[in-house]
Design a protein around this motif. Structure first.
Motif, PDB file in Angstrom:
ATOM      1  N   GLU A  85      63.114 115.729  79.395  1.00  0.00           N
ATOM      2  CA  GLU A  85      62.276 116.914  79.256  1.00  0.00           C
ATOM      3  C   GLU A  85      62.355 117.816  80.477  1.00  0.00           C
ATOM      4  OE1 GLU A  85      59.872 119.506  77.223  1.00  0.00           O
ATOM      5  OE2 GLU A  85      60.751 117.640  76.475  1.00  0.00           O
ATOM      6  N   ALA A  86      62.341 117.227  81.669  1.00  0.00           N
ATOM      7  CA  ALA A  86      62.404 118.036  82.888  1.00  0.00           C
ATOM      8  C   ALA A  86      63.730 118.787  82.978  1.00  0.00           C
ATOM      9  CB  ALA A  86      62.210 117.155  84.113  1.00  0.00           C
ATOM     10  N   GLU A  87      64.819 118.098  82.657  1.00  0.00           N
ATOM     11  CA  GLU A  87      66.124 118.747  82.703  1.00  0.00           C
ATOM     12  C   GLU A  87      66.250 119.808  81.605  1.00  0.00           C
ATOM     13  OE1 GLU A  87      69.889 119.889  83.842  1.00  0.00           O
ATOM     14  OE2 GLU A  87      68.333 118.796  84.922  1.00  0.00           O
ATOM     15  N   ARG A  88      65.630 119.556  80.459  1.00  0.00           N
ATOM     16  CA  ARG A  88      65.680 120.524  79.366  1.00  0.00           C
ATOM     17  C   ARG A  88      65.048 121.848  79.804  1.00  0.00           C
ATOM     18  NH1 ARG A  88      63.268 121.714  74.226  1.00  0.00           N
ATOM     19  NH2 ARG A  88      61.419 120.485  74.685  1.00  0.00           N
ATOM     20  N   SER A  89      63.965 121.769  80.573  1.00  0.00           N
ATOM     21  CA  SER A  89      63.342 122.982  81.090  1.00  0.00           C
ATOM     22  C   SER A  89      64.287 123.725  82.017  1.00  0.00           C
ATOM     23  CB  SER A  89      62.039 122.644  81.822  1.00  0.00           C
ATOM     24  OG  SER A  89      61.040 122.241  80.926  1.00  0.00           O
ATOM     25  N   LYS A  90      64.988 122.980  82.870  1.00  0.00           N
ATOM     26  CA  LYS A  90      65.941 123.619  83.788  1.00  0.00           C
ATOM     27  C   LYS A  90      67.052 124.321  83.009  1.00  0.00           C
ATOM     28  CE  LYS A  90      63.716 121.532  87.124  1.00  0.00           C
ATOM     29  NZ  LYS A  90      62.600 122.214  87.800  1.00  0.00           N
ATOM     30  N   ARG A  91      67.548 123.673  81.949  1.00  0.00           N
ATOM     31  CA  ARG A  91      68.607 124.271  81.160  1.00  0.00           C
ATOM     32  C   ARG A  91      68.102 125.523  80.421  1.00  0.00           C
ATOM     33  NH1 ARG A  91      72.816 120.436  80.626  1.00  0.00           N
ATOM     34  NH2 ARG A  91      72.635 119.108  82.453  1.00  0.00           N
ATOM     35  N   GLU A  92      66.835 125.482  79.991  1.00  0.00           N
ATOM     36  CA  GLU A  92      66.277 126.657  79.331  1.00  0.00           C
ATOM     37  C   GLU A  92      66.178 127.820  80.315  1.00  0.00           C
ATOM     38  OE1 GLU A  92      65.049 128.529  75.879  1.00  0.00           O
ATOM     39  OE2 GLU A  92      65.819 126.488  76.147  1.00  0.00           O
ATOM     40  N   VAL A  93      65.836 127.515  81.556  1.00  0.00           N
ATOM     41  CA  VAL A  93      65.801 128.538  82.604  1.00  0.00           C
ATOM     42  C   VAL A  93      67.190 129.128  82.801  1.00  0.00           C
ATOM     43  CG1 VAL A  93      65.446 128.931  85.072  1.00  0.00           C
ATOM     44  CG2 VAL A  93      63.772 127.611  83.774  1.00  0.00           C
ATOM     45  N   GLU A  94      68.203 128.273  82.850  1.00  0.00           N
ATOM     46  CA  GLU A  94      69.576 128.755  83.002  1.00  0.00           C
ATOM     47  C   GLU A  94      69.953 129.715  81.879  1.00  0.00           C
ATOM     48  OE1 GLU A  94      71.638 124.860  85.153  1.00  0.00           O
ATOM     49  OE2 GLU A  94      72.333 125.557  83.214  1.00  0.00           O
ATOM     50  N   ALA A  95      69.671 129.318  80.634  1.00  0.00           N
ATOM     51  CA  ALA A  95      70.069 130.137  79.491  1.00  0.00           C
ATOM     52  C   ALA A  95      69.360 131.484  79.508  1.00  0.00           C
ATOM     53  CB  ALA A  95      69.779 129.400  78.185  1.00  0.00           C
ATOM     54  N   GLU A  96      68.073 131.489  79.827  1.00  0.00           N
ATOM     55  CA  GLU A  96      67.350 132.758  79.851  1.00  0.00           C
ATOM     56  C   GLU A  96      67.807 133.630  81.010  1.00  0.00           C
ATOM     57  OE1 GLU A  96      64.644 135.600  78.353  1.00  0.00           O
ATOM     58  OE2 GLU A  96      65.688 133.856  77.510  1.00  0.00           O
ATOM     59  N   ALA A  97      68.167 133.001  82.127  1.00  0.00           N
ATOM     60  CA  ALA A  97      68.694 133.772  83.259  1.00  0.00           C
ATOM     61  C   ALA A  97      70.010 134.437  82.891  1.00  0.00           C
ATOM     62  CB  ALA A  97      68.875 132.864  84.476  1.00  0.00           C
ATOM     63  N   VAL A  98      70.864 133.711  82.180  1.00  0.00           N
ATOM     64  CA  VAL A  98      72.121 134.305  81.722  1.00  0.00           C
ATOM     65  C   VAL A  98      71.826 135.491  80.797  1.00  0.00           C
ATOM     66  CG1 VAL A  98      74.179 133.921  80.311  1.00  0.00           C
ATOM     67  CG2 VAL A  98      73.473 132.190  81.978  1.00  0.00           C
ATOM     68  N   ALA A  99      70.869 135.317  79.888  1.00  0.00           N
ATOM     69  CA  ALA A  99      70.511 136.408  78.983  1.00  0.00           C
ATOM     70  C   ALA A  99      70.003 137.616  79.760  1.00  0.00           C
ATOM     71  CB  ALA A  99      69.453 135.931  77.985  1.00  0.00           C
ATOM     72  N   TYR A 100      69.210 137.367  80.791  1.00  0.00           N
ATOM     73  CA  TYR A 100      68.700 138.456  81.626  1.00  0.00           C
ATOM     74  C   TYR A 100      69.848 139.210  82.299  1.00  0.00           C
ATOM     75  CZ  TYR A 100      66.484 140.716  85.669  1.00  0.00           C
ATOM     76  OH  TYR A 100      66.092 141.623  86.622  1.00  0.00           O
ATOM     77  N   VAL A 101      70.752 138.479  82.914  1.00  0.00           N
ATOM     78  CA  VAL A 101      71.834 139.101  83.679  1.00  0.00           C
ATOM     79  C   VAL A 101      72.774 139.876  82.755  1.00  0.00           C
ATOM     80  CG1 VAL A 101      73.880 138.609  85.066  1.00  0.00           C
ATOM     81  CG2 VAL A 101      71.722 137.450  85.578  1.00  0.00           C
TER      82      VAL A 101
END
Length: 319
Positions: free
Chosen positions: A254-270
């Motif tokens: 679960e903790a890593e899943r949150s980190k991966r979700e952050v990565e994906a949204e950051a990519v979408a932002y950029v």
């Protein structure tokens, strides 16, 4: 709903499409710009976490229960469109909302917590009707614990009316200028299959998009996004799910899943920012997903920037 805006004009994501000269320094210039935008997002997320709007939203969220997998399944079976559920009195007392007349209850299992026998684990009334001979302590001295479950009723927010709950604006805005179509045209280059699904046919609840491996025989992940009038938000969702396809699959922790979700949204932002959209509300999305989001963004800067660059190159190669 107000959006988070950067403190200086140079940080604002409301801009025209960013381009880089075709030169020997293009890759370096592009990477520096993408890294700077990730830093902007980290700053925006810090601001979002400290904002009054986010704190109000957190306060409301804390009043909703986290349901077990069994109860979550029961809720979805009875009310597939459910997003937030609570008991009749909870809606009234905590949220100043009222269940509308004629609404059918959603039935789940509620835990029964009471004093329990240290030996057989039953409540005092059930203990008297068992063969358990434990009598070392008086039932009044027994500790409280789980002794069983009872059916109880809850209702989804769609079945209530009253005071509105605070919401977080998390969608991108702006003129996508054919970006949705360009993203779909780039799926072969990215290595995904993708389709836009009409809202009445959407089967993934409140999720805006999903990225799934269909079966062991298929090569490409399948990305689906629910159709909507806000084409900028639709484009941002596609980018988010394409990032998952590039970076993540079958993460159980679960903790890593949150980190991966952050990565994906950051990519979408950029990527959204590169194509001239206004995705600053990604900061609220990240604040809600992971309390350590700003640190995660900086720790995973390389993966975020390189994935964003790959997606940009894929789309611009086909646009």
């Amino acid at each position: 709903m107000s959006t988070i805006q950067s403190d200086t004009p140079e940080q604002s994501s409301q801009q025209t499409t960013c381009t880089f000269d075709d030169s020997d320094s293009r890759d370096e210039e592009m990477r520096d710009q993408l890294d700077a935008w990730v830093e902007d997002l980290a700053d925006l997320t810090n601001e979002a976490q400290a904002s009054e709007q986010f704190q109000e939203w957190l306060d409301v969220q804390s009043k909703f229960h986290d349901y077990s997998a069994r109860n979550t399944l029961l809720i979805k079976l009875q009310c597939p469109e459910a997003t937030r559920v609570a008991g009749y009195n909870t809606w009234q007392n905590e949220f100043d909302r009222y269940v509308q007349q004629g609404e059918d209850a959603i039935w789940i299992w509620a835990p029964i917590i009471t004093k329990k026998c240290p030996e057989c684990g039953n409540s005092p009334s059930y203990h008297e009707n068992t063969d358990c001979e434990y009598d070392e302590t008086d039932p009044e001295q027994w500790r409280r614990g789980l002794v069983g479950f009872r059916p109880t009723s809850v209702f989804d927010i769609s079945q209530t009316e009253g005071e509105p709950l605070p919401e977080l604006e998390t969608e991108a805005h702006g003129d996508p200028d054919g970006l949705v179509e360009n993203l779909l045209d780039a799926t072969d280059e990215i290595g995904v299959d993708a389709r836009i699904v009409a809202s009445e046919e959407w089967e993934h609840g409140s999720a805006r998009g999903v990225c799934e491996r269909r079966n062991v025989m298929t090569t490409n992940p399948m990305v689906e996004a629910v159709d909507r009038d806000n084409r900028a938000a639709l484009a941002s969702t596609l980018i988010h799910e394409f990032a998952h396809a590039e970076l993540h699959f079958n993460v159980e922790d679960e903790a890593e899943r949150s980190k991966r979700e952050v990565e994906a949204e950051a990519v979408a932002y950029v990527v959204s920012r590169h194509f001239g959209l206004d995705p600053d509300n990604s900061a609220f999305y990240l604040a809600a997903w992971d309390g350590d989001a700003p640190e995660t963004l900086r720790d995973r800067l390389d993966r975020i920037s390189s994935t964003a660059a790959d997606l940009i190159d894929a789309v611009e190669g086909d646009s």
